[in-house]
Design an enzyme around this catalytic site. Structure first.
Site, mmCIF file in Angstrom:
data_model
loop_
_atom_site.group_PDB
_atom_site.id
_atom_site.type_symbol
_atom_site.label_atom_id
_atom_site.label_comp_id
_atom_site.label_asym_id
_atom_site.label_seq_id
_atom_site.Cartn_x
_atom_site.Cartn_y
_atom_site.Cartn_z
ATOM 1 N N THR A 12 0.857 -1.180 0.000
ATOM 2 C CA THR A 12 0.000 0.000 0.000
ATOM 3 C C THR A 12 0.898 1.236 0.000
ATOM 4 O OG1 THR A 12 -0.181 0.248 2.413
ATOM 5 C CG2 THR A 12 -1.721 -1.269 1.327
ATOM 6 N N GLY A 13 0.451 2.261 -0.707
ATOM 7 C CA GLY A 13 1.331 3.409 -0.884
ATOM 8 C C GLY A 13 2.536 3.062 -1.723
ATOM 9 N N SER A 16 4.855 5.630 -4.725
ATOM 10 C CA SER A 16 5.881 6.662 -4.588
ATOM 11 C C SER A 16 6.758 6.365 -3.372
ATOM 12 C CB SER A 16 5.251 8.058 -4.439
ATOM 13 O OG SER A 16 4.534 8.160 -3.217
ATOM 14 N N GLY A 17 7.853 7.096 -3.257
ATOM 15 C CA GLY A 17 8.686 7.055 -2.067
ATOM 16 C C GLY A 17 9.168 5.672 -1.673
ATOM 17 N N ILE A 18 9.066 5.379 -0.374
ATOM 18 C CA ILE A 18 9.540 4.108 0.165
ATOM 19 C C ILE A 18 8.817 2.935 -0.476
ATOM 20 C CG2 ILE A 18 9.710 2.722 2.261
ATOM 21 C CD1 ILE A 18 9.857 5.416 3.812
ATOM 22 N N GLY A 19 7.519 3.069 -0.658
ATOM 23 C CA GLY A 19 6.734 1.977 -1.240
ATOM 24 C C GLY A 19 7.169 1.636 -2.648
ATOM 25 N N SER A 137 6.888 5.108 12.526
ATOM 26 C CA SER A 137 7.713 6.312 12.499
ATOM 27 C C SER A 137 8.405 6.458 13.845
ATOM 28 C CB SER A 137 6.848 7.544 12.238
ATOM 29 O OG SER A 137 7.569 8.742 12.491
ATOM 30 N N TYR A 150 -0.438 12.254 14.542
ATOM 31 C CA TYR A 150 0.324 11.310 13.727
ATOM 32 C C TYR A 150 1.026 10.280 14.597
ATOM 33 C CZ TYR A 150 4.019 9.763 10.471
ATOM 34 O OH TYR A 150 4.876 9.022 9.700
#
Length: 249
Positions: A12-13, A16-19, A137, A150
């Site tokens: 999921t996700g 972009s980025g880490i995914g 995180s 968050y």
């Protein structure tokens, strides 16, 4: 190298980025990858970049129906899966006094509810000795300005992971958490920091990291691949901090 040939992963996700970085590593190692995201254009672009071993699902991850759609695709196309990487999330910098009920609900729906029901829906299709990875995180235990909600969402999923590591033990399914520090990904532009302020913001953040810089998506992707692959076959229920040492400061 095809050390993950015939393996199936859901990210999921993953657009972009880490995914996306993790999806690239999995595909390069021979796995089939299903990328799940909210924006159709971003999902389609990621699938196009990843090639013929990738598929995409577009939907609101806070809606359990999206996870039904993912499970249906996995079941009909592959019969099961080996890796589930719950990586999608949002973060808006707000002091607690400024957080609205809508913002609170959106963060917990996207960062917490989505992960719970994503794992709930996909678990029956996980093959024995598979792996689940959740992106948390360092904000879950290190206080940052404007991160209260968050941080709460991430602390909750860490509790999920500990429970699931025991719930799935009879099937040999490992459940781990990866906690990134600041990473140079598109999410930085979504934190509410103005473009003109971004260089100063990044410099200030980097100054709090012992390695003196933000993380790179590829570095987090390699950590994610490690936690899902057999290279970490005796690692279960851990929270790996991939933060350049920031949690020490």
């Amino acid at each position: 190298m095809n050390r993950l040939a015939n393996k199936v992963a859901v990210i999921t996700g993953g657009n972009s980025g880490i995914g996306l970085g993790t999806a690239k590593l999995l595909v390069a190692a021979g796995a089939n990858v299903i990328v799940v995201g909210r924006r159709a254009d971003a999902v389609h672009a990621a699938v196009s970049e990843l090639g013929d071993k990738a598929l995409g699902v577009t939907g609101n991850l806070a809606d359990p129906k999206t996870h039904d759609d993912v499970a249906s695709l996995v079941s009909h196309r592959f019969g099961g899966l080996d890796f589930y990487f719950a990586n999608a999330g949002i973060n808006t910098l707000e002091s607690s006094s400024e957080v609205s009920a809508d913002s609170y609900d959106l963060h917990f729906a996207t960062n917490t509810k989505a992960i719970f029901f994503g794992v709930q829906k996909i678990a029956p299709l996980m093959r024995d000795r598979g792996a689940v990875l959740l992106t948390s995180s360092i904000a879950s235990y290190k206080v940052f300005d404007g991160h209260a909600v968050y941080a709460g969402t991430k602390a909750a999923i860490e509790a999920f992971a500990r429970s699931w590591a025991l719930e799935f033990k009879a099937r040999g399914i490992r459940v781990n958490v990866m906690s990134p520090g600041p990473v140079d990904t598109p999410i930085l532009s979504k934190l509410g920091v103005a473009d003109a302020e971004r260089p100063a913001f990044e410099a200030a953040v980097a100054g709090r990291i012992p390695l003196g810089r933000l993380g790179r998506p590829g570095e987090l992707a390699r950590a994610a691949l490690f936690l899902m692959s057999d290279e970490s076959s005796f690692i279960n229920g851990v929270n790996l901090r991939v933060d350049g040492g920031m949690s020490l400061t």
